[in-house]
Enzyme design. Structure first.
Site, short mmCIF file in Angstrom:
data_model
loop_
_atom_site.label_atom_id
_atom_site.label_comp_id
_atom_site.label_asym_id
_atom_site.label_seq_id
_atom_site.Cartn_x
_atom_site.Cartn_y
_atom_site.Cartn_z
N HIS A 23 -30.10 2.99 -20.67
CA HIS A 23 -29.64 4.26 -21.23
C HIS A 23 -28.44 4.72 -20.39
O HIS A 23 -28.41 4.49 -19.18
CB HIS A 23 -30.80 5.26 -21.10
CG HIS A 23 -30.58 6.56 -21.79
ND1 HIS A 23 -29.82 7.57 -21.25
CD2 HIS A 23 -31.04 7.04 -22.97
CE1 HIS A 23 -29.82 8.61 -22.07
NE2 HIS A 23 -30.56 8.32 -23.13
N ASP A 67 -36.80 3.22 -14.69
CA ASP A 67 -36.60 4.31 -15.64
C ASP A 67 -37.80 4.34 -16.59
O ASP A 67 -37.90 3.51 -17.50
CB ASP A 67 -35.30 4.06 -16.41
CG ASP A 67 -35.11 5.04 -17.56
OD1 ASP A 67 -35.98 5.90 -17.77
OD2 ASP A 67 -34.08 4.93 -18.25
N GLN A 78 -39.30 6.19 -21.26
CA GLN A 78 -39.95 5.76 -22.49
C GLN A 78 -41.30 5.08 -22.25
O GLN A 78 -41.92 4.62 -23.21
CB GLN A 78 -39.03 4.79 -23.27
CG GLN A 78 -37.71 5.37 -23.70
CD GLN A 78 -37.84 6.39 -24.85
OE1 GLN A 78 -38.87 6.48 -25.51
NE2 GLN A 78 -36.78 7.16 -25.06
N LYS A 129 -39.93 14.31 -23.49
CA LYS A 129 -40.38 13.17 -24.31
C LYS A 129 -41.89 12.98 -24.24
O LYS A 129 -42.43 12.07 -24.86
CB LYS A 129 -39.69 11.87 -23.84
CG LYS A 129 -38.19 11.86 -24.07
CD LYS A 129 -37.62 10.47 -23.84
CE LYS A 129 -36.18 10.49 -23.40
NZ LYS A 129 -35.22 10.65 -24.50
N CYS A 147 -27.40 6.53 -26.85
CA CYS A 147 -27.01 6.54 -25.44
C CYS A 147 -27.16 5.16 -24.83
O CYS A 147 -27.55 5.02 -23.66
CB CYS A 147 -27.81 7.55 -24.64
SG CYS A 147 -27.51 9.23 -25.18
C1 LIG Z 1 -34.76 5.11 -21.54
C2 LIG Z 1 -34.23 6.48 -21.26
N1 LIG Z 1 -33.77 6.77 -20.04
C3 LIG Z 1 -33.29 7.99 -19.74
C4 LIG Z 1 -33.24 8.99 -20.66
C5 LIG Z 1 -32.65 10.30 -20.26
O1 LIG Z 1 -33.56 11.37 -20.34
P1 LIG Z 1 -33.00 12.85 -20.26
O2 LIG Z 1 -31.99 12.99 -21.35
O3 LIG Z 1 -34.18 13.71 -20.50
O4 LIG Z 1 -32.39 13.03 -18.92
C6 LIG Z 1 -33.71 8.73 -21.95
C7 LIG Z 1 -33.70 9.75 -23.02
O5 LIG Z 1 -32.74 10.34 -23.40
C8 LIG Z 1 -34.20 7.45 -22.25
O6 LIG Z 1 -34.65 7.15 -23.47
#
Ligand SMILES: Cc1ncc(COP(=O)(O)O)c(C=O)c1O
Ligand SMILES: Cc1ncc(COP(=O)(O)O)c(C=O)c1O
Lengths: 147, 429, 429, 147
Positions: free
Chosen positions: B142, B219, B222, B245, B385
């Site tokens: 991401h 990370d 998910q 999430k 993203c």
């Molecule tokens: C795999 C993953 N990493 C990081 C993020 C970033 O999360 P956030 O936007 O809440 O900082 C997301 C979601 O947007 C994600 O799906």
């Protein structure tokens, strides 16, 4: 929270004032409220011979330091350390622990303080200073000649 | 906690009572364009059950105050609840010690916190980084776990490397030993991809990182919402999740890190509460986690996140995972049966999460998303993203359906019917 | 917006209906230790009215989704409401353009954002800073507007200077021209001090900064909740506020900055939503404000903050300010009448806010705070994240009472009575 | 949102395909969805002589570019720019504006798109490319010889 025992020690602290002879002097500060203590320890033959101190701070920090001197002076270092562990445990109990009066004597008055996280650090100031100083004294006496 | 736990939905997986779960989520009874909402955009953000909203509101209406610095009753109560929330989330992640948990505003802040720690570290520290050093990520990250490392490398002269992808949406580990090597300071990678759905082999990557002494950041944005996570068992050094999430409000994320590492890291944001002694000419800093929570923290959001963890555990993460696996299989099977539709990412349920990206030949994802929306079906379209993944698979964007604990088989069927309707409308089927 | 506005309390100041305002705040009917709560810790954080909580909950239960990236209906609705919140807060501050407003997690993040912009800027940019350059603050800054600048100077080799204080709690501007000079890149100072209550002469400081081409950042954490703020009229370059002190939830702050400056600033946090084109080998960044809102933003908190702005404007900030001035005068007059109690900071209501710090001879602030709490009175004790101020005035800490729109004269009297009770208990009166 | 006019332009785009002669060629991308357009402009004597393009993207971006070519080819640059301003204003109106059919012709079909912020960028892609190319063409023709 302000039990009579605490107020008595605050108003008429025991063993207060810096004295000679001593092995180690430390200065501890609680940065959140500015409480401070200067504390001297003399250890001889594994016994806490004397603890003297000067400081300023709230009733809790001052009374607790006074109670601490009563509890450790004259004791074997090992035993005094166990007492200090018991006090630490009490203070971290968030009011959930029934203190042992045989071990902590006047220290049991601080059981209520453990429900106030913001004050726990006050209650521990003098104890932490003593533990630090004692550890140094023991280390230096085992490592070489004490002052 | 005064929060009411969800109805008891324990029992065998086959009796998972999705209707009982749905009843806890007010928004699920909404209509969209005159049709019942079918919400399949959970990989982007989840909805929140009454129990979480009530826990937050009860806190704010009865116990709210700033934390940490006060002796008055409300301040004590708020501090107790904030720290209890930290313990709850720590337990949820299998952390050894609640002090290993830092609350951030989202997952993104957490990656940046760690990346800036490397950038801010004094020479000689374990975190110091510069020319000749390397950071390794994967091609399926991401943007939030990619851009902070790009920025770090740009600031410090370190080199960014990445593990490429196979045609079927997995990490290509052929050159792992070259990509993660003695120069690698940190290996940051995603547990479950938000665009491909791929679940990565944490053990293999951690083993290699350990061999060369690189730190690992996983990370879990998910994974944590969908399965039991045990940070100790995973063996990583840092783990990140984001509250929104996993049934909690926006505005909160979590960085878990091994205590000895957090303690060794220089501060990131400066300000109130993260300090020890402040003078005009210089300051010293508090221990972790306070060191990394500058200013007034995300107090009521932490309380809500803890309530969300309680909710997920009451339903049962294993049961949630099993339910989602059923739904995901239904999506994959359904797509396999449609001409002109293909999955981008692993097309079986082995080692994958609930996010399924797909392409419909001849219809742009934007048009797919909009057309499904007209049927009340909410999916996400775009690069999610993860633009490099789109580029890797030669698509401008994907359509992604991602289910969660409250989705039903009927909703999956609505999606699949919707895809056929879209194909008809755009004249491609 | 579906939020119900507060009861109409318009009319002359003398008819300010504090009971009507109080009725909107559920927590104010709480008991503490069997006594009605007297909450005078507003400089630390404020409570939240039903209208704000309802607006947030309605949003989450009816319109929630992630923002910016989706085409489905909920995503559009959430984006609309998030951006409408930006416009509301921009209007609240008199900003020219909603794009000048960045949502952060608190005020602290905002100072760090600007400080890191200087640190991250490429050589030659207006924000580049290094040895020989200077940053100027004041001796009365909150740690959050001090430590980030100390850290910046440490990282870059720039020099930190500060405007000292007079004995009566004001800025000592004698050496202003030397302290703010041609080498000064930024002058960051507090609008209203959270510990002394002092309101600073923004015009004088801005005029000097402009003479030498320094940028100005105004810390409005303690002004925006209490008075009409017009960032254009103030003439500063950056303005910061924090939501939780102005009836909004924790977890949201605001950085306002002139558009041309925000556009010239390098990014701070990297991640989703702040980018334009991302490839594995490098990325380009979106325009402000998106550039500074990496990851999922503080969505429902922004909606709540807008509702808080609406609430404050419905009651009327001028009327709130007048009400608070009355309460503050009552505190100052009351303390003046007590032996052994003295104000630390300006002791008249000229150019000051509602926070009043005081010392009781012979009683440590911790004991004052705890004893008042036993009477149901919540005040803050400590260094109030302004340790250098305590050092300047030779006290370990202070006791601070700070009122807000929902406090009554009876509560001030309870405080003053409480102080006498404390003196009796501790045997100092 | 998907009005017949939009679908018609999407299925049978007008003026599509890159043509010679031209003064300026630009390439614009919408990073959020990968839509892209390559666009050529020929300006002579203050008139938009030709606009040709190639690209890929969603129905909205493709149809909008097609509509744009109908609206600007053959017009005075000034007038074409005014039309483009009118279209921009419509797209930023969030569904609040009643479009003027005399000015925008088939462009009025996009009024509904303005209610979907995520799609507004799609609708503007071709227009922005045209504006950019035309500005360059005008600048270079006033500054010297055009290619
Ligand atoms: C795999 C993953 N990493 C990081 C993020 C970033 O999360 P956030 O936007 O809440 O900082 C997301 C979601 O947007 C994600 O799906
Ligand atoms: C004057 C001042 N500046 C900055 C802050 C920091 O605000 P926050 O803790 O919300 O970041 C505060 C409050 O704590 C404050 O009173």
């Amino acid at each position: 929270m302000y039990q009579e025992i605490i107020l008595d020690h605050y108003r008429r602290p025991h063993h207060k004032g810096l004295r000679d002879p001593y092995d180690v002097e430390v200065h501890h500060v609680n940065p959140t409220c500015g409480d401070e203590v200067t504390l001297r320890v003399r250890v001889a033959d594994g016994v806490v011979e004397d603890v003297s101190y000067d400081g300023q701070g709230c009733s809790i920090s001052q009374a607790s330091t006074s109670v601490m001197t009563d509890l450790v002076i004259g004791k074997q270092v090992d035993e005094a350390l166990r007492t200090s562990e018991a006090f630490l445990e009490l203070m971290q109990s968030r009011g959930q622990l029934e203190p042992d009066e045989d071990v902590l004597e006047d220290g049991i008055a601080f059981a209520g303080v453990s429900r106030y996280p913001a004050r726990v650090k006050c209650a521990l100031l003098g104890w932490m200073a003593w533990k630090d100083a004692t550890a140094q004294a023991v280390a230096s006496s085992s490592g070489g000649a004490a002052t | 906690m005064t929060a009411v736990l969800p109805r008891d939905t324990r029992g065998s997986v086959s009796t998972y009572d999705v209707e009982a779960v749905r009843a806890d989520f007010p928004i699920l009874s909404r209509q969209v364009g005159g049709r019942p909402l079918v919400y399949l955009d959970n990989a982007s953000s989840s909805h929140k059950p009454r129990q979480v909203l009530d826990a937050e509101r009860d806190f704010v209406e009865q116990h709210y105050s700033n934390v940490h610095r006060g002796v008055h009753t409300l301040s004590q109560e708020a501090t107790d609840r904030y720290e209890a929330a930290r313990s709850t989330v720590a337990a949820f992640l299998g952390a050894r010690d609640a002090h290993e948990l830092v609350f951030t505003k989202n997952a993104t802040e957490a990656y940046n916190l760690v990346a800036y720690s490397f950038g801010n570290a004094a020479a000689g520290s374990r975190f110091a980084i510069g020319p000749g050093d390397e950071v390794c990520v994967t091609e399926m990250e991401h943007h939030s776990n990619l851009v902070p490392w790009q920025m770090l490398c740009e600031r410090t002269g370190a080199t960014l490397r990445w593990i490429p992808l196979t045609d079927d949406g997995r990490l290509d580990l052929t050159d792992l030993d070259a990509l993660v090597n003695e120069r690698t300071k940190v290996l940051a990678f995603v547990h479950v991809s938000n665009i491909l759905g791929t679940k990565n082999p944490v053990d293999v990557l951690v083993a290699r990182a350990r061999e060369v002494g690189a730190l690992t950041l996983l990370d879990g944005a998910q994974s944590a919402p969908h399965e039991v996570v045990d940070v100790q068992a995973l063996g990583v050094d840092f783990f990140v999740l984001t509250g929104h999430k996993m049934l909690a409000p926006s505005g909160i994320g979590v960085l878990w890190g091994r205590k000895e590492l957090l303690d060794a890291m220089p501060p990131f944001l400066g300000g109130g509460s993260m300090i020890e002694v402040v003078t005009m000419s210089g300051s010293t800093y508090a221990a972790a986690p306070e060191r990394f929570e500058a200013g007034t923290p995300v107090i009521s959001q932490a309380v809500a996140l803890a309530a969300a963890c309680d909710y997920l555990q009451a339903v049962g993460l294993d049961r949630i995972a099993a339910h989602e696996a059923q739904l995901t299989a239904r999506v994959l099977d359904g797509i396999r049966g449609l001409d002109g539709v293909r999955v981008i990412g692993p097309d079986t349920i082995e080692m994958r999460g609930a996010a399924v990206s797909f392409a419909i030949d001849g219809v742009h994802p934007h048009d797919v998303g909009q057309s499904l929306d007209e049927l009340g079906i909410a999916v996400r379209v775009g690069h999610h993203c993860a633009a490099p993944v789109c580029r890797r698979y030669g698509v401008p964007a994907t359509t992604r359906a991602s289910s969660y604990l409250y989705n039903s088989e009927a909703e999956i069927d609505a999606l699949l019917d919707g895809v056929v309707t879209v194909q008809r409308f755009w004249g491609t089927a």
